[in-house]
Motif scaffolding. Structure first.
Motif, PDB file in Angstrom:
ATOM      1  N   MET A  86      32.671-131.081 -73.836  1.00 46.92           N
ATOM      2  CA  MET A  86      33.253-129.999 -74.332  1.00 46.92           C
ATOM      3  C   MET A  86      32.255-129.539 -75.392  1.00 46.92           C
ATOM      4  O   MET A  86      31.615-130.025 -76.273  1.00 46.92           O
ATOM      5  N   GLN A  87      31.851-128.154 -75.402  1.00 42.00           N
ATOM      6  CA  GLN A  87      31.362-127.217 -76.332  1.00 42.00           C
ATOM      7  C   GLN A  87      32.305-126.450 -77.292  1.00 42.00           C
ATOM      8  O   GLN A  87      33.297-125.770 -76.721  1.00 42.00           O
ATOM      9  N   PHE A  88      31.992-126.591 -78.643  1.00 45.70           N
ATOM     10  CA  PHE A  88      33.012-125.972 -79.557  1.00 45.70           C
ATOM     11  C   PHE A  88      32.553-124.544 -79.908  1.00 45.70           C
ATOM     12  O   PHE A  88      31.262-124.497 -80.021  1.00 45.70           O
ATOM     13  N   ASN A  89      33.312-123.581 -80.028  1.00 40.99           N
ATOM     14  CA  ASN A  89      33.179-122.284 -80.852  1.00 40.99           C
ATOM     15  C   ASN A  89      32.710-122.370 -82.087  1.00 40.99           C
ATOM     16  O   ASN A  89      33.427-122.640 -82.907  1.00 40.99           O
ATOM     17  N   PRO A  90      31.564-122.247 -82.481  1.00 35.22           N
ATOM     18  CA  PRO A  90      31.043-122.536 -83.763  1.00 35.22           C
ATOM     19  C   PRO A  90      31.833-121.448 -85.021  1.00 35.22           C
ATOM     20  O   PRO A  90      32.044-121.809 -86.002  1.00 35.22           O
TER      21      PRO A  90
END
Length: 102
Positions: A86-90
């Motif tokens: 998963m990549q998180f929205n900064p």
């Protein structure tokens, strides 16, 4: 009605699981309580396509920016090919309490 329409629309995009709905007080104390839910969606869309679709649903619901007239607010919090990548929205970090609960 906007919340239900959004859930129905998102359900047509792919396999989806929705959390229960939580009633969350408005963060700054002005305006209505929020209906909040999270979803896990498997879909064949790019992040940019997904963001465009979500923002269009907000516009179609009558959302006015900036204002306390928030008919619909949909955020893309994280994405990835599976849960281990998963990549998180900064822009959404650190996660607000009303995001952590669902």
């Amino acid at each position: 009605q906007h919340f239900q329409a959004a859930q129905q629309c998102i359900s047509t995009w792919g396999e989806v699981q929705f959390s229960p709905i939580y009633i969350i007080p408005c963060r700054d104390g002005i305006g209505e309580n929020y209906w909040n839910s999270a979803c896990l969606l498997q879909v064949e869309m790019t992040v940019e396509e997904m963001l465009q679709q979500l923002k269009q649903m907000e516009v179609d619901s009558g959302r006015v920016r900036p204002s306390h007239q928030i008919s619909l607010d949909i955020d893309l919090i994280a994405w990835g090919s599976d849960l281990s990548q998963m990549q998180f929205n900064p822009k959404k970090l650190p996660l607000a309490l009303d995001v952590k609960i669902p």
